[in-house]
Enzyme design. Structure first.
Site, PDB file in Angstrom:
ATOM      1  N   GLY A 160      41.206  38.809  41.544  1.00 29.01           N
ATOM      2  CA  GLY A 160      40.320  37.728  42.602  1.00 29.01           C
ATOM      3  C   GLY A 160      39.092  38.922  43.071  1.00 29.01           C
ATOM      4  O   GLY A 160      38.700  39.525  42.993  1.00 29.01           O
ATOM      5  N   GLU A 161      39.904  38.859  44.527  1.00 24.61           N
ATOM      6  CA  GLU A 161      39.297  39.606  45.602  1.00 24.61           C
ATOM      7  C   GLU A 161      40.741  40.857  45.980  1.00 24.61           C
ATOM      8  O   GLU A 161      41.213  40.251  46.935  1.00 24.61           O
ATOM      9  CB  GLU A 161      38.384  38.555  46.030  1.00 24.61           C
ATOM     10  CG  GLU A 161      37.414  39.344  47.568  1.00 24.61           C
ATOM     11  CD  GLU A 161      36.538  40.356  46.701  1.00 24.61           C
ATOM     12  OE1 GLU A 161      35.633  40.384  45.769  1.00 24.61           O
ATOM     13  OE2 GLU A 161      35.923  41.693  47.194  1.00 24.61           O
TER      14      GLU A 161
ATOM     15  N   CYS B  76      42.315  44.201  37.783  1.00 23.45           N
ATOM     16  CA  CYS B  76      41.194  44.397  38.439  1.00 23.45           C
ATOM     17  C   CYS B  76      41.412  44.129  39.957  1.00 23.45           C
ATOM     18  O   CYS B  76      41.142  45.369  39.709  1.00 23.45           O
ATOM     19  CB  CYS B  76      40.462  42.886  37.808  1.00 23.45           C
ATOM     20  SG  CYS B  76      38.241  42.650  38.333  1.00 23.45           S
TER      21      CYS B  76
ATOM     22  N   ILE C 161      34.873  41.042  35.024  1.00 32.25           N
ATOM     23  CA  ILE C 161      34.024  40.472  36.303  1.00 32.25           C
ATOM     24  C   ILE C 161      33.795  40.781  37.044  1.00 32.25           C
ATOM     25  O   ILE C 161      35.066  41.493  37.844  1.00 32.25           O
ATOM     26  CB  ILE C 161      35.298  38.930  36.255  1.00 32.25           C
ATOM     27  CG1 ILE C 161      34.267  38.318  34.780  1.00 32.25           C
ATOM     28  CG2 ILE C 161      33.719  38.180  37.231  1.00 32.25           C
ATOM     29  CD1 ILE C 161      36.017  37.102  34.915  1.00 32.25           C
ATOM     30  N   ARG C 162      32.882  41.587  37.601  1.00 38.50           N
ATOM     31  CA  ARG C 162      32.528  42.536  39.218  1.00 38.50           C
ATOM     32  C   ARG C 162      33.569  43.177  39.300  1.00 38.50           C
ATOM     33  O   ARG C 162      34.189  43.788  39.619  1.00 38.50           O
ATOM     34  CB  ARG C 162      32.550  41.572  40.186  1.00 38.50           C
ATOM     35  CG  ARG C 162      31.419  41.085  40.213  1.00 38.50           C
ATOM     36  CD  ARG C 162      31.774  40.161  42.050  1.00 38.50           C
ATOM     37  NE  ARG C 162      32.757  39.695  41.669  1.00 38.50           N
ATOM     38  CZ  ARG C 162      32.560  38.265  41.259  1.00 38.50           C
ATOM     39  NH1 ARG C 162      31.808  37.852  40.959  1.00 38.50           N
ATOM     40  NH2 ARG C 162      33.947  37.153  41.425  1.00 38.50           N
TER      41      ARG C 162
ATOM     42  N   HIS D  17      40.218  42.160  31.965  1.00 38.02           N
ATOM     43  CA  HIS D  17      40.827  40.351  32.857  1.00 38.02           C
ATOM     44  C   HIS D  17      41.213  39.191  31.551  1.00 38.02           C
ATOM     45  O   HIS D  17      41.066  39.132  30.563  1.00 38.02           O
ATOM     46  CB  HIS D  17      40.355  39.139  32.884  1.00 38.02           C
ATOM     47  CG  HIS D  17      39.682  39.112  34.538  1.00 38.02           C
ATOM     48  ND1 HIS D  17      40.581  38.723  35.071  1.00 38.02           N
ATOM     49  CD2 HIS D  17      38.409  39.493  34.955  1.00 38.02           C
ATOM     50  CE1 HIS D  17      39.794  38.360  36.624  1.00 38.02           C
ATOM     51  NE2 HIS D  17      38.717  39.692  36.410  1.00 38.02           N
TER      52      HIS D  17
ATOM     53  N   GLU E 277      43.171  38.262  30.669  1.00 39.14           N
ATOM     54  CA  GLU E 277      44.282  36.339  30.655  1.00 39.14           C
ATOM     55  C   GLU E 277      43.573  35.415  30.620  1.00 39.14           C
ATOM     56  O   GLU E 277      43.451  34.320  30.121  1.00 39.14           O
ATOM     57  CB  GLU E 277      44.920  35.893  32.181  1.00 39.14           C
ATOM     58  CG  GLU E 277      43.258  35.337  33.124  1.00 39.14           C
ATOM     59  CD  GLU E 277      43.391  37.132  33.820  1.00 39.14           C
ATOM     60  OE1 GLU E 277      43.511  38.618  33.141  1.00 39.14           O
ATOM     61  OE2 GLU E 277      42.209  37.042  35.215  1.00 39.14           O
TER      62      GLU E 277
END
Ligand code: GLN
EC number: 4.3.3.6
Length: 196
Positions: A47-48, A79, A134-135, A170, A172
């Site tokens: 997430g962030e 992440c 992802i990022r 990730h 998942e």
């Protein structure tokens, strides 16, 4: 039955529930501190990290999450979750949970490579594992009691230290559940030893 919680304050938590269940354990989305008492292990999703930290503070999760890890219950950070677990971020000691002895760099693969997929060999876990980034952050260094599980382009992207597991990607988001299954195994083993 082993029950694994997924911290559900922000980010990709629902997909983790599906991956845990596909790996043979029960799963619950954790939104309240009291729920931590009823689970054997926890996944902190992507997430962030800064947003997630704000929500962790808002709902008074910081100390209970810390306690959870110190009790010896396994935690898997993916992440943004990896960033939350780290003892050092971007070379500074300004950290979140600081439970795992790793030094991480945020958004480390650069803006031109926001997201990508690669096949990874993860030591003791999987060969040709379908990893989605992802990022993503990467791990610059792992402490003495930690173990590097996977690298990509010379950068550490998965590591383990006692009951802590962390990866940049990730696990998942695909049908490749082998990384989640590895964590389920860690939780089952810790459950047995904590019961002794
Ligand atoms: N870049 C995000 C952060 O710094 C992590 C991205 C992710 O979890 N997919 O928190």
């Amino acid at each position: 039955m082993t029950t694994i919680g997924v911290l559900g304050l922000q980010g990709a938590f629902r997909e983790h529930v599906r991956s845990i269940e596909a790996s043979g354990a029960e799963s619950v989305v954790v939104k309240k501190v009291e729920q931590l008492e009823h689970i054997d292990g926890l996944i902190i999703p992507g997430g962030e990290s800064t947003t997630m930290r704000r929500l962790i503070d808002k709902y008074n999760f910081l100390e209970p999450l810390h306690e959870f890890g110190k009790q010896g219950k396994p935690i898997f950070g993916t992440c943004a979750g990896l960033i939350l677990l780290a003892s050092e971020i971007d070379g500074s000691y300004d950290v979140h949970l600081g439970l795992m002895d790793i030094n991480v760099r945020r958004n480390a693969f650069g803006r031109q490579r926001e997201s990508f997929e690669v096949d990874l060999d993860i030591e003791g876990v999987a060969e040709g594992y379908n990893a989605v980034f992802i990022r993503a952050p990467y791990i610059e260094g792992v402490g003495e009691s930690g173990k590097v599980l996977a690298t990509y382009n010379g950068h550490i992207v998965a590591a383990q230290q006692d009951g802590y597991l962390a990866c940049s990607f990730h696990p998942e988001l695909t049908e490749d559940h082998r990384m989640t299954a590895h964590f389920v195994k860690m939780v089952e083993e810790s459950k047995k030893s904590l019961a002794l």
